[in-house]
Design a protein around this motif. Sequence first.
Motif, PDB file in Angstrom:
ATOM      1  N   ILE A 158     -18.591 -14.835   4.594  1.00  0.00           N
ATOM      2  CA  ILE A 158     -18.557 -15.100   3.154  1.00  0.00           C
ATOM      3  C   ILE A 158     -17.131 -15.486   2.779  1.00  0.00           C
ATOM      4  O   ILE A 158     -16.905 -16.460   2.091  1.00  0.00           O
ATOM      5  CB  ILE A 158     -19.000 -13.858   2.335  1.00  0.00           C
ATOM      6  CG1 ILE A 158     -20.377 -13.376   2.761  1.00  0.00           C
ATOM      7  CG2 ILE A 158     -18.925 -14.153   0.836  1.00  0.00           C
ATOM      8  CD1 ILE A 158     -21.500 -14.361   2.611  1.00  0.00           C
ATOM      9  N   GLY A 159     -16.153 -14.713   3.259  1.00  0.00           N
ATOM     10  CA  GLY A 159     -14.765 -15.069   3.016  1.00  0.00           C
ATOM     11  C   GLY A 159     -13.831 -13.885   3.104  1.00  0.00           C
ATOM     12  O   GLY A 159     -14.259 -12.727   3.188  1.00  0.00           O
ATOM     13  N   TYR A 160     -12.552 -14.218   3.084  1.00  0.00           N
ATOM     14  CA  TYR A 160     -11.471 -13.244   3.014  1.00  0.00           C
ATOM     15  C   TYR A 160     -10.795 -13.421   1.669  1.00  0.00           C
ATOM     16  O   TYR A 160     -10.619 -14.551   1.212  1.00  0.00           O
ATOM     17  CB  TYR A 160     -10.465 -13.455   4.158  1.00  0.00           C
ATOM     18  CG  TYR A 160     -10.853 -12.676   5.386  1.00  0.00           C
ATOM     19  CD1 TYR A 160     -10.177 -11.516   5.732  1.00  0.00           C
ATOM     20  CD2 TYR A 160     -11.920 -13.070   6.174  1.00  0.00           C
ATOM     21  CE1 TYR A 160     -10.540 -10.780   6.843  1.00  0.00           C
ATOM     22  CE2 TYR A 160     -12.298 -12.338   7.287  1.00  0.00           C
ATOM     23  CZ  TYR A 160     -11.606 -11.198   7.613  1.00  0.00           C
ATOM     24  OH  TYR A 160     -11.974 -10.461   8.704  1.00  0.00           O
ATOM     25  N   PHE A 161     -10.439 -12.317   1.050  1.00  0.00           N
ATOM     26  CA  PHE A 161      -9.895 -12.335  -0.303  1.00  0.00           C
ATOM     27  C   PHE A 161      -8.593 -11.556  -0.320  1.00  0.00           C
ATOM     28  O   PHE A 161      -8.551 -10.404   0.103  1.00  0.00           O
ATOM     29  CB  PHE A 161     -10.906 -11.717  -1.279  1.00  0.00           C
ATOM     30  CG  PHE A 161     -12.234 -12.415  -1.252  1.00  0.00           C
ATOM     31  CD1 PHE A 161     -12.494 -13.463  -2.109  1.00  0.00           C
ATOM     32  CD2 PHE A 161     -13.212 -12.043  -0.333  1.00  0.00           C
ATOM     33  CE1 PHE A 161     -13.713 -14.126  -2.067  1.00  0.00           C
ATOM     34  CE2 PHE A 161     -14.427 -12.700  -0.289  1.00  0.00           C
ATOM     35  CZ  PHE A 161     -14.687 -13.741  -1.157  1.00  0.00           C
ATOM     36  N   SER A 162      -7.540 -12.199  -0.819  1.00  0.00           N
ATOM     37  CA  SER A 162      -6.231 -11.550  -0.866  1.00  0.00           C
ATOM     38  C   SER A 162      -5.870 -11.218  -2.310  1.00  0.00           C
ATOM     39  O   SER A 162      -6.465 -11.757  -3.247  1.00  0.00           O
ATOM     40  CB  SER A 162      -5.165 -12.457  -0.245  1.00  0.00           C
ATOM     41  OG  SER A 162      -5.065 -13.658  -0.954  1.00  0.00           O
ATOM     42  N   PRO A 163      -4.905 -10.333  -2.514  1.00  0.00           N
ATOM     43  CA  PRO A 163      -4.527  -9.928  -3.874  1.00  0.00           C
ATOM     44  C   PRO A 163      -4.093 -11.122  -4.725  1.00  0.00           C
ATOM     45  O   PRO A 163      -3.410 -12.026  -4.246  1.00  0.00           O
ATOM     46  CB  PRO A 163      -3.350  -8.980  -3.653  1.00  0.00           C
ATOM     47  CG  PRO A 163      -3.480  -8.504  -2.253  1.00  0.00           C
ATOM     48  CD  PRO A 163      -4.101  -9.641  -1.507  1.00  0.00           C
ATOM     49  N   HIS A 164      -4.526 -11.091  -5.968  1.00  0.00           N
ATOM     50  CA  HIS A 164      -4.123 -12.137  -6.912  1.00  0.00           C
ATOM     51  C   HIS A 164      -3.610 -11.519  -8.214  1.00  0.00           C
ATOM     52  O   HIS A 164      -2.533 -11.835  -8.667  1.00  0.00           O
ATOM     53  CB  HIS A 164      -5.296 -13.077  -7.199  1.00  0.00           C
ATOM     54  CG  HIS A 164      -4.986 -14.121  -8.216  1.00  0.00           C
ATOM     55  ND1 HIS A 164      -4.110 -15.151  -7.959  1.00  0.00           N
ATOM     56  CD2 HIS A 164      -5.406 -14.281  -9.489  1.00  0.00           C
ATOM     57  CE1 HIS A 164      -4.012 -15.917  -9.051  1.00  0.00           C
ATOM     58  NE2 HIS A 164      -4.787 -15.399  -9.987  1.00  0.00           N
ATOM     59  N   GLU A 165      -4.416 -10.643  -8.787  1.00  0.00           N
ATOM     60  CA  GLU A 165      -4.066  -9.982 -10.047  1.00  0.00           C
ATOM     61  C   GLU A 165      -4.442  -8.521  -9.898  1.00  0.00           C
ATOM     62  O   GLU A 165      -5.411  -8.192  -9.235  1.00  0.00           O
ATOM     63  CB  GLU A 165      -4.880 -10.621 -11.184  1.00  0.00           C
ATOM     64  CG  GLU A 165      -4.462 -10.225 -12.576  1.00  0.00           C
ATOM     65  CD  GLU A 165      -3.141 -10.845 -13.001  1.00  0.00           C
ATOM     66  OE1 GLU A 165      -2.467 -10.197 -13.818  1.00  0.00           O
ATOM     67  OE2 GLU A 165      -2.785 -11.926 -12.529  1.00  0.00           O
ATOM     68  N   GLY A 166      -3.679  -7.638 -10.476  1.00  0.00           N
ATOM     69  CA  GLY A 166      -3.964  -6.208 -10.347  1.00  0.00           C
ATOM     70  C   GLY A 166      -3.274  -5.652  -9.116  1.00  0.00           C
ATOM     71  O   GLY A 166      -2.083  -5.856  -8.915  1.00  0.00           O
ATOM     72  N   SER A 167      -4.036  -5.001  -8.251  1.00  0.00           N
ATOM     73  CA  SER A 167      -3.467  -4.396  -7.041  1.00  0.00           C
ATOM     74  C   SER A 167      -2.820  -5.454  -6.152  1.00  0.00           C
ATOM     75  O   SER A 167      -3.360  -6.531  -5.958  1.00  0.00           O
ATOM     76  CB  SER A 167      -4.553  -3.684  -6.239  1.00  0.00           C
ATOM     77  OG  SER A 167      -4.022  -3.242  -5.005  1.00  0.00           O
ATOM     78  N   SER A 168      -1.670  -5.126  -5.632  1.00  0.00           N
ATOM     79  CA  SER A 168      -1.001  -6.052  -4.713  1.00  0.00           C
ATOM     80  C   SER A 168      -1.203  -5.630  -3.261  1.00  0.00           C
ATOM     81  O   SER A 168      -0.654  -6.251  -2.354  1.00  0.00           O
ATOM     82  CB  SER A 168       0.496  -6.109  -5.032  1.00  0.00           C
ATOM     83  OG  SER A 168       1.077  -4.829  -4.832  1.00  0.00           O
ATOM     84  N   THR A 169      -2.009  -4.585  -3.046  1.00  0.00           N
ATOM     85  CA  THR A 169      -2.169  -4.071  -1.690  1.00  0.00           C
ATOM     86  C   THR A 169      -3.601  -4.114  -1.171  1.00  0.00           C
ATOM     87  O   THR A 169      -3.831  -3.841   0.000  1.00  0.00           O
ATOM     88  CB  THR A 169      -1.672  -2.612  -1.591  1.00  0.00           C
ATOM     89  OG1 THR A 169      -2.443  -1.802  -2.479  1.00  0.00           O
ATOM     90  CG2 THR A 169      -0.198  -2.511  -1.925  1.00  0.00           C
ATOM     91  N   LEU A 170      -4.584  -4.441  -2.008  1.00  0.00           N
ATOM     92  CA  LEU A 170      -5.979  -4.468  -1.562  1.00  0.00           C
ATOM     93  C   LEU A 170      -6.414  -5.886  -1.241  1.00  0.00           C
ATOM     94  O   LEU A 170      -6.193  -6.817  -2.018  1.00  0.00           O
ATOM     95  CB  LEU A 170      -6.916  -3.891  -2.623  1.00  0.00           C
ATOM     96  CG  LEU A 170      -6.918  -2.388  -2.777  1.00  0.00           C
ATOM     97  CD1 LEU A 170      -7.881  -1.973  -3.884  1.00  0.00           C
ATOM     98  CD2 LEU A 170      -7.301  -1.703  -1.472  1.00  0.00           C
TER      99      LEU A 170
END
Length: 109
Positions: free
Chosen positions: A37-49
């Motif tokens: 489906i995909g990989y999702f990196s931090p954008h807004e909010g948490s910078s570690t999840l």
Amino acid sequence: MITCFIRYHIDPTKKAQFGEYARNWGQAIPRCGAELIGYFSPHEGSSTLAYGVYCIENLAAYEAYRQRLSQDPLGRENYEFAQREKFLLREDRTFFKLASGPHAALVRP
């Protein structure tokens, strides 16, 4: 069909390394038999999840997929990359089954 959600805690100073890691899995995971489906990196909010999400037929298929992934040259290289760069602080896998299906067709006015 089951869906694997991988929740990553990443070093927020190493988002670029996580992005490279994610792009590598974008090649290796489908080649080894899972529907990415995909990989999702931090954008807004948490910078570690960060998250990775893919589907596979069942747990037996998952075990065979993991074996193929461990033998895949890019898969092995990506594991080693993560170990060397130490951008993954924690990784948790959870498997889910779709509970809301079947879904209605998308209706647009």
